[in-house]
Write a protein that holds these residues in place. Sequence first.
Motif, PDB file in Angstrom:
ATOM      1  N   ILE A   7       0.877  -1.181   0.000  1.00  0.00           N
ATOM      2  CA  ILE A   7       0.000   0.000   0.000  1.00  0.00           C
ATOM      3  C   ILE A   7       0.908   1.224   0.000  1.00  0.00           C
ATOM      4  O   ILE A   7       1.610   1.486   0.974  1.00  0.00           O
ATOM      5  N   GLY A   8       0.941   1.947  -1.122  1.00  0.00           N
ATOM      6  CA  GLY A   8       1.867   3.071  -1.278  1.00  0.00           C
ATOM      7  C   GLY A   8       3.112   2.599  -2.017  1.00  0.00           C
ATOM      8  O   GLY A   8       4.081   2.157  -1.404  1.00  0.00           O
ATOM      9  N   ALA A   9       3.046   2.666  -3.332  1.00  0.00           N
ATOM     10  CA  ALA A   9       4.167   2.161  -4.143  1.00  0.00           C
ATOM     11  C   ALA A   9       4.948   3.334  -4.711  1.00  0.00           C
ATOM     12  O   ALA A   9       4.972   3.575  -5.918  1.00  0.00           O
ATOM     13  N   LEU A  12      10.172   3.920  -1.825  1.00  0.00           N
ATOM     14  CA  LEU A  12      10.498   2.757  -0.983  1.00  0.00           C
ATOM     15  C   LEU A  12       9.646   1.546  -1.341  1.00  0.00           C
ATOM     16  O   LEU A  12      10.157   0.426  -1.466  1.00  0.00           O
ATOM     17  N   LEU A  32      -1.003  -0.850  -4.393  1.00  0.00           N
ATOM     18  CA  LEU A  32      -2.074   0.139  -4.285  1.00  0.00           C
ATOM     19  C   LEU A  32      -1.529   1.560  -4.148  1.00  0.00           C
ATOM     20  O   LEU A  32      -0.664   1.823  -3.304  1.00  0.00           O
ATOM     21  N   SER A  35      -3.974   6.674  -7.210  1.00  0.00           N
ATOM     22  CA  SER A  35      -4.469   6.676  -8.595  1.00  0.00           C
ATOM     23  C   SER A  35      -4.081   5.363  -9.270  1.00  0.00           C
ATOM     24  O   SER A  35      -2.998   4.815  -9.010  1.00  0.00           O
ATOM     25  N   ALA A  38      -0.776   5.390 -11.369  1.00  0.00           N
ATOM     26  CA  ALA A  38       0.440   5.287 -10.541  1.00  0.00           C
ATOM     27  C   ALA A  38       0.674   3.844 -10.124  1.00  0.00           C
ATOM     28  O   ALA A  38       1.809   3.337 -10.151  1.00  0.00           O
ATOM     29  N   ALA A  67       3.516   1.670   2.835  1.00  0.00           N
ATOM     30  CA  ALA A  67       4.663   2.529   2.481  1.00  0.00           C
ATOM     31  C   ALA A  67       4.187   3.868   1.932  1.00  0.00           C
ATOM     32  O   ALA A  67       4.689   4.362   0.924  1.00  0.00           O
ATOM     33  N   PRO A  69       3.475   8.105   2.671  1.00  0.00           N
ATOM     34  CA  PRO A  69       4.223   9.107   3.452  1.00  0.00           C
ATOM     35  C   PRO A  69       3.851   9.052   4.935  1.00  0.00           C
ATOM     36  O   PRO A  69       2.713   8.690   5.289  1.00  0.00           O
ATOM     37  N   ASP A  70       4.794   9.427   5.801  1.00  0.00           N
ATOM     38  CA  ASP A  70       4.603   9.288   7.248  1.00  0.00           C
ATOM     39  C   ASP A  70       3.265   9.850   7.747  1.00  0.00           C
ATOM     40  O   ASP A  70       2.598   9.238   8.575  1.00  0.00           O
ATOM     41  N   VAL A  76      -4.286   5.613   6.873  1.00  0.00           N
ATOM     42  CA  VAL A  76      -4.454   4.370   6.099  1.00  0.00           C
ATOM     43  C   VAL A  76      -4.746   3.202   7.038  1.00  0.00           C
ATOM     44  O   VAL A  76      -5.628   2.373   6.770  1.00  0.00           O
ATOM     45  N   ALA A  95       7.228   1.759   7.227  1.00  0.00           N
ATOM     46  CA  ALA A  95       8.678   1.890   7.043  1.00  0.00           C
ATOM     47  C   ALA A  95       9.199   3.231   7.527  1.00  0.00           C
ATOM     48  O   ALA A  95      10.309   3.640   7.173  1.00  0.00           O
ATOM     49  N   SER A  96       8.402   3.919   8.362  1.00  0.00           N
ATOM     50  CA  SER A  96       8.835   5.232   8.841  1.00  0.00           C
ATOM     51  C   SER A  96      10.070   5.119   9.743  1.00  0.00           C
ATOM     52  O   SER A  96      10.205   4.152  10.501  1.00  0.00           O
ATOM     53  N   GLY A  97      10.935   6.137   9.681  1.00  0.00           N
ATOM     54  CA  GLY A  97      12.130   6.139  10.513  1.00  0.00           C
ATOM     55  C   GLY A  97      11.836   6.513  11.953  1.00  0.00           C
ATOM     56  O   GLY A  97      12.341   5.888  12.888  1.00  0.00           O
ATOM     57  N   HIS A 118      12.378  -0.218   9.293  1.00  0.00           N
ATOM     58  CA  HIS A 118      12.977   0.965   8.675  1.00  0.00           C
ATOM     59  C   HIS A 118      14.346   0.650   8.092  1.00  0.00           C
ATOM     60  O   HIS A 118      15.306   0.405   8.841  1.00  0.00           O
ATOM     61  N   PHE A 123      16.184   6.170  -0.497  1.00  0.00           N
ATOM     62  CA  PHE A 123      15.529   5.649  -1.708  1.00  0.00           C
ATOM     63  C   PHE A 123      15.215   6.815  -2.646  1.00  0.00           C
ATOM     64  O   PHE A 123      14.059   7.230  -2.778  1.00  0.00           O
TER      65      PHE A 123
END
Length: 284
Positions: A7-9, A12, A32, A35, A38, A67, A69-70, A76, A95-97, A118, A123
């Motif tokens: 989810i979020g391609a 990263l 996913l 759009s 994308a 994945a 944005p933070d 989500v 994958a947030s830091g 993380h 990337f």
Amino acid sequence: MTSINIIGAGRLGQTLAYLAQASGRYRIGAVLCRSLPAAQAACGFIGAGTPLCRLAALPAAELTLIAVPDGEIARVAANLAQGRFLSPGTVAFHASGAGEAALLAPLAAQGVHCASLHPAFSFADPARAVVDFAGTRCALEGDAAAFAALQTLAAALGGVPFLLAPGGKVAYHAALSVASNYLVTLHDLAARVAASAGIEPEVATALLGDLMCKTLGNSLALGPAAALTGPVVRGDAGTVAAHRRVLSAADDALYCALGTATLRLAATRLDAEAQAAVAAVLRD
Ligand SMILES: NC(=O)c1ccc[n+]([C@@H]2O[C@H](COP(=O)([O-])OP(=O)(O)OC[C@H]3O[C@@H](n4cnc5c(N)ncnc54)[C@H](OP(=O)(O)O)[C@@H]3O)[C@@H](O)[C@H]2O)c1
């Protein structure tokens, strides 16, 4: 084969999905994005996956990588939980830091094993990242029930997983920021001061680069306290005072803050009188 939804391609997500697919040990389910074009482009890069733009269409998967944005992760996770789109006993991870697994709390409340993974890697471009990723340290934190699956995944991607203590995520990320970002700030400070001495930029790059790389090598090999050289650890207050006279006000403030920290690092190698003399010059 272990199934994984992405989810979020973005940078990263595409990179990790490509490496998972290339390992031959994972089946990429959904890819996913907000759009469809994308998501389709990401599937083209990954070489697998079903492009989607609606959470409700997610197929079942053993692993779900979030994945985005933070600032979007919690939203989500809340939407996934609201629709009960993930099965209890499966693993969801972001994958947030700096963000903890707790960002996925609504999913954890439904029995999903939630964690963060993380990779300490930049990337910038997926095509470059998939080539360079091998050997990257991957920090794992969250529900211990997710660790075995995520350690296996990190290793399959070519990464080197390690566990973070509970509550250590922000301090971990602060350490990375200091090591990476502030090293660049120090380079910039040194380069500006070198320019004020009339040193040509290409000469300064070689001069400072060589010294910085060798000093970092010494510090990693010997430890910071033993690797320290220069006027502060020699107790040479006169040179420290002379340095301050050639710096701008802003650079002087930074020099004094760093000098004070350096003096603390040098404490075991200087007698009390020398320490006091350097401290006084840095304070004035
Ligand atoms: N980049 C790095 O160097 C790096 C390093 C370590 C960790 N991370 C972490 O990795 C995560 C992703 O970062 P990134 O740099 O890959 O971000 P990115 O390149 O901006 O990609 C984010 C992806 O999420 C999608 N997206 C955004 N909002 C969404 C939503 N509400 N629902 C579904 N998809 C959504 C975007 O696609 P659409 O815009 O098409 O929807 C895009 O594909 C972050 O947690 C970040 O902290 C990044």
